[in-house]
Scaffold this motif. Structure first.
Motif, PDB file in Angstrom:
ATOM      1  N   SER A 337      -5.866 -25.687 -11.115  1.00 37.14           N
ATOM      2  CA  SER A 337      -5.413 -24.624 -12.013  1.00 37.14           C
ATOM      3  C   SER A 337      -5.544 -23.275 -11.320  1.00 37.14           C
ATOM      4  N   THR A 338      -4.814 -22.280 -11.813  1.00 34.74           N
ATOM      5  CA  THR A 338      -4.952 -20.911 -11.336  1.00 34.74           C
ATOM      6  C   THR A 338      -6.217 -20.323 -11.935  1.00 34.74           C
ATOM      7  N   LEU A 339      -7.068 -19.705 -11.113  1.00 38.34           N
ATOM      8  CA  LEU A 339      -8.309 -19.114 -11.611  1.00 38.34           C
ATOM      9  C   LEU A 339      -8.236 -17.597 -11.511  1.00 38.34           C
ATOM     10  N   ILE A 340      -8.597 -16.933 -12.608  1.00 41.78           N
ATOM     11  CA  ILE A 340      -8.690 -15.475 -12.637  1.00 41.78           C
ATOM     12  C   ILE A 340     -10.100 -15.123 -13.082  1.00 41.78           C
ATOM     13  N   SER A 341     -10.756 -14.252 -12.318  1.00 41.97           N
ATOM     14  CA  SER A 341     -12.155 -13.936 -12.574  1.00 41.97           C
ATOM     15  C   SER A 341     -12.391 -12.446 -12.439  1.00 41.97           C
ATOM     16  N   ASN A 342     -13.403 -11.932 -13.136  1.00 35.44           N
ATOM     17  CA  ASN A 342     -13.879 -10.600 -12.776  1.00 35.44           C
ATOM     18  C   ASN A 342     -14.651 -10.716 -11.453  1.00 35.44           C
ATOM     19  N   ALA A 357      -9.577 -10.078 -11.706  1.00 32.76           N
ATOM     20  CA  ALA A 357      -9.047  -9.457 -12.924  1.00 32.76           C
ATOM     21  C   ALA A 357      -9.356  -7.971 -12.916  1.00 32.76           C
ATOM     22  N   TYR A 358      -8.607  -7.259 -12.150  1.00 33.50           N
ATOM     23  CA  TYR A 358      -8.833  -5.832 -11.960  1.00 33.50           C
ATOM     24  C   TYR A 358      -8.512  -5.045 -13.232  1.00 33.50           C
ATOM     25  N   SER A 359      -7.452  -5.408 -13.958  1.00 38.02           N
ATOM     26  CA  SER A 359      -7.051  -4.694 -15.163  1.00 38.02           C
ATOM     27  C   SER A 359      -6.093  -5.575 -15.951  1.00 38.02           C
ATOM     28  N   GLU A 360      -5.800  -5.176 -17.185  1.00 36.01           N
ATOM     29  CA  GLU A 360      -4.836  -5.921 -17.991  1.00 36.01           C
ATOM     30  C   GLU A 360      -3.469  -5.949 -17.320  1.00 36.01           C
TER      31      GLU A 360
END
Length: 884
Positions: A337-342, A357-360
């Motif tokens: 899966s694609t992972l997006i993290s702070n 996850a830099y910004s919306e």
């Protein structure tokens, strides 16, 4: 579903063979193969809270709920692992169910409880105790109590019993909080302590609780965490977030809202799973977000269910490497899966395929601006990265090595067979990332020769095999007990992907398990052929052999991106280039990859790979081991570029917000020499470095600078922007002979000052253009040497020459240098080791000497340094200014 493998057992596997299969070489090894053989189907169970009963009919769109139940029943799972063998140690595990099931395959494992430990101790060599005090099984409630030692003493009694039998005992702390401190009584008794975060390990050592302490990250179980079936039911417009809501935690709320809103802005439905809903209903997601809540899936089906989602969000409470990152990161990455993290420093360094996850707005760009192939390739890069070093077998061997119980991890060898060792075949073989391989001619593949290898592959001169071709195929054996791994879908031909197959379409796109086949049969295989018990992976890493062009393509581009590269190929591939590919101008950029003499083999291979894959990517190589800074490749890029406008980006940084397209629009519509934006700096602290507002404040609030640009430089206190956050006319650089100082540090600041000084007209754009990933505070302790100061020395004479030429030396010394010297040079001097101290101090004094006559000293720490420097009291400087 025809490819379902529920109910597949060891006996069935033995029978499910073709006449071309050989019997296993050695029966004694057979007992150590990892076999997963669920004998019955289990009805999936979903928990649903009363407040959200309507979800079944609304959020899952009426019939979707029942469909999911059916899909989960039929979903393919792992039938074992051909690659790994169980460790010979006899292992007892005392833990909760999830941990036990994750680690069960690593050895001859038995479950230990407070009821059976006396019997089990006779049958084990090692007792592994693993607990997360926030998620204890019912029988160990109270283990983390702050008021009573009763349960801890019960655990100590078990430990002491095992040790009385001369068994080794280790405690593995799964806590990412300070709760572990309540187990001091337990940790003092064991032979070794393992913990998932560095901060806890340092505390245990410093407090003398146990001196045999190690950090051991979480790992994946290939039988549970794998990409099998990941392409069957992918929801491209859905994202999953498994997290709890804490109304008192502002940081958590802010980041979770960023995830959720970014997903919604990209037309993705975000599905929320509240991990603590059953524990504390007062912390439930707020009412406006409850419409996104989903019923929690039974743990047994969680990982199969998550494969439905294109994207999974991960929240990290802390950013520093001293704290553990999201404990499910490895698990989710293995699913494809694609992972997006702070941001977390170690995620950034180890897993550049994870999006930040830099910004919306940037989440929207990530979820919206890639084509299907780019998304799929990134997901497979994640599978590859985690299977390289993060399985439970890797972790358990690491643990055993610390206890001196280790046996070598088996290094599986591949024989690559080819009809002729052409230059093309030799080249493709040499750059394969799988390390344990030999290239043989077909005439050399005898039965005796085959027995020396674990896997057999065939290379065809007419194909172009990618760098990860063998590695990806070999990984298939890590999460299946199949006899061959193949590419059923390839060269734009549709087929089965990440599922079981019973046909080899092309033996030149297949990796065979050597002991399952006769050498003579492998050589005779003609495509296609029906062979049972196979698995097909993704279609990447193979293309048709490129046809050499009689004349190179001379497409014209609008601007040139220069990327200086040195030993950072993984970041280039998965961080820098991924960010550029979501730019609206990607295909209109001439991208120059300038390798400054990388000394690893991997980076040059990645540069060649990218220039092979994309027509707009060109490469150049220095082959002398490197110049010591990014200046030389950047200077070379100016020589090679074919457009009128230049931009820069480093391989370990990211372009954001389509910033380069915005800069290009401004420079072409306003006819200016230079357009400058901002950067977002990320480390243990995140901050927006707003160059634009700082300069506008001394330019009457205007975003256009005309005329005396040097005055702006002085009035802003020689404020500099990142050269990766600007676009410049090539003529500005070439006509003024602006050349970056080679081998230096701080050369980009001088370069920027020169660009500003020679510009007639500058436009400011109040946008973040790129993310700069800085080192975590304190992480440079072991890297600051005299070389650091020598590189800063190199740039000083060229800077002084420039400043003198434009009458700026006095202004620079007064407005800029003292603060820079105090906050940067002297701060770094504190971190130097004693064996580097004298040379570092002498170099620091030389740097100071360039400007001392013009500085109006205001800081006592600088005044004292000046006094000692004049007297050449180097020993006193070392004593007063160096911490070590």
């Amino acid at each position: 579903m025809s490819n379902t493998i529920f109910g597949r057992t060891k006996n069935i596997l033995k029978k499910a063979t073709s006449t071309i299969f050989e019997k296993s070489r050695e029966k004694r090894f057979e007992e150590r193969w990892i076999i997963n053989s669920p004998s019955v189907k289990v009805e999936p169970r979903f928990t649903l809270k009363e407040f959200n009963v309507k979800y079944e009919n609304e959020a899952l769109k009426s019939d979707s709920y029942s469909n999911h139940k059916k899909l989960l029943l039929d979903f393919p799972v792992s039938n074992g692992s051909k690659y790994y063998l169980r460790h010979t140690v006899k292992l007892g595990i005392l833990s909760d169910n999830p941990f036990f099931h994750t680690y069960e395959p690593v050895a001859k494992t038995k479950r230990v409880t407070d009821q059976n430990y006396q019997t089990i101790s006779e049958e084990t060599d090692l007792l592994l105790i693993a607990f997360d005090l926030e998620n204890l099984p019912a029988e160990w409630n109270g283990l983390g109590s702050s008021k009573s030692d009763v349960v801890r003493k019960k655990l100590v009694k078990i430990i002491q019993h095992f040790k009385s039998k001369s068994k080794k005992v280790v405690f593995y702390s799964l806590d990412d909080t300070d709760l572990y401190k309540r187990l001091e009584l337990v940790m003092k008794e064991v032979d070794a302590v393992f913990t998932i975060q560095q901060k806890n390990a340092d505390s245990i050592l410093s407090e003398n609780i146990n001196q045999n302490v190690h950090v051991l990250k979480m790992g994946i179980n290939p039988l549970i965490h794998n990409p099998i079936g990941t392409r069957l039911h992918k929801y491209k417009n859905k994202s999953a977030l498994y997290e709890y809501w804490d109304p008192k935690n502002t940081k958590r709320k802010t980041i979770l809202n960023t995830f959720i809103n970014g997903s919604i802005k990209s037309q993705n439905e975000v599905v929320l799973y509240d991990t603590k809903l059953s524990q504390n209903e007062s912390n439930v997601y707020p009412e406006d977000l409850q419409k996104y809540l989903a019923p929690n899936v039974n743990e047994q089906y969680k990982y199969s269910y998550l494969k439905f989602f294109q994207t999974i969000f991960l929240y990290n409470e802390n950013k520093e490497k001293y704290f553990s990152y999201h404990r499910n990161l490895h698990h989710y990455m293995a699913l494809g899966s694609t992972l997006i993290s702070n941001y977390h420093s170690e995620i950034h360094n180890r897993f550049p395929n994870v999006y930040n996850a830099y910004s919306e707005s940037e989440i929207k760009e990530i979820l919206s601006n890639y084509n299907d192939n780019d998304i799929y390739e990134n997901q497979m890069a994640g599978v590859r990265n985690v299977y390289k070093q993060d399985t439970i077998f890797d972790r358990f061997h690491e643990l055993c090595s610390k206890l001196e119980l280790d046996e070598k991890m088996p290094q599986k060898r591949i024989a690559v067979i080819t009809e002729e060792k052409t230059e093309h075949v030799l080249s493709m073989f040499s750059y394969q990332t799988y390390p344990y391989k030999d290239l043989l001619l077909e005439s050399e593949l005898t039965e005796s020769k085959k027995s020396q290898y674990d896997m057999i592959a065939f290379f065809k001169d007419e194909y172009q095999y990618g760098e990860f071709y063998l590695e990806d195929l070999a990984n298939g054996f890590k999460y299946t007990f199949c006899d061959y791994i193949t590419k059923d879908s390839y060269l734009h031909t549709e087929g089965i992907e990440h599922n079981y197959v019973n046909q080899v379409k092309d033996k030149y796109l297949t990796l065979f398990w050597a002991s399952s086949f006769k050498a003579s049969t492998l050589l005779k295989i003609d495509n296609p052929i029906d062979v049972k018990n196979g698995y097909s992976i993704d279609p990447f890493e193979v293309e048709e052999k490129p046809v050499p062009l009689s004349e190179p393509k001379n497409k014209s581009y609008k601007l040139t991106m220069i990327i200086p590269i040195y030993n950072n190929g993984l970041f280039l591939l998965n961080k820098c280039m991924q960010s550029l590919k979501r730019s609206s101008m990607f295909n209109e950029m001439e991208i120059l990859l300038i390798d400054d003499g990388s000394t690893d083999q991997f980076t040059p291979n990645m540069v060649k790979r990218l220039s092979r894959q994309y027509d707009n990517v060109k490469s150049f190589f220095f082959n002398d081991g490197g110049s010591g800074s990014a200046s030389r490749p950047r200077n070379k890029g100016i020589e090679l570029m074919t457009t009128d406008y230049v931009i820069y980006l480093d391989p370990d940084n990211e372009a954001v917000c389509d910033g380069y397209a915005k800069l290009y629009k401004e420079i072409t519509t306003n006819d200016v020499d230079l357009v400058v934006g901002n950067i977002y700096r990320v480390s243990d602290r995140e901050m927006r470095l707003n160059y634009v507002n700082a300069v506008k404040s001394v330019n009457d609030g205007q975003d256009m600078i005309e005329g005396n640009t040097t005055k702006i430089l002085v009035d802003s206190g020689f404020k500099v922007a990142s050269i990766q956050a600007l676009i410049a006319k090539k003529s500005l650089i070439t006509e003024n002979n602006i050349i970056m100082v080679e081998g230096a540090a701080g050369e980009d600041s001088l370069f920027f000052e020169e660009l500003v000084t020679y510009s007639n007209k500058i436009k400011l754009v109040n946008e973040d253009i790129h993310i700069y990933y800085a080192e975590v505070e304190g992480s440079v302790v072991n890297t600051v040497t005299s070389k650091f100061f020598r590189k800063y020395m190199i740039v000083q004479q060229p800077r002084v020459n420039f400043l003198n030429k434009h009458g700026l030396l006095e202004a620079y010394s007064e407005k800029r240098f003292e603060a820079y010297f105090k906050d940067w040079i002297l701060e770094k001097l504190k971190l130097v080791k004693q064996n580097e101290a004298l040379e570092s101090v002498k170099l620091t004094c030389e740097i100071w000497d360039y400007y001392k006559d013009y500085v109006k000293i205001t800081y006592p720490v600088v005044a004292r340094f000046d006094e000692l420097s004049k007297l050449k009291e180097y020993d006193k400087i070392i004593a007063e200014y160096i911490n070590s």
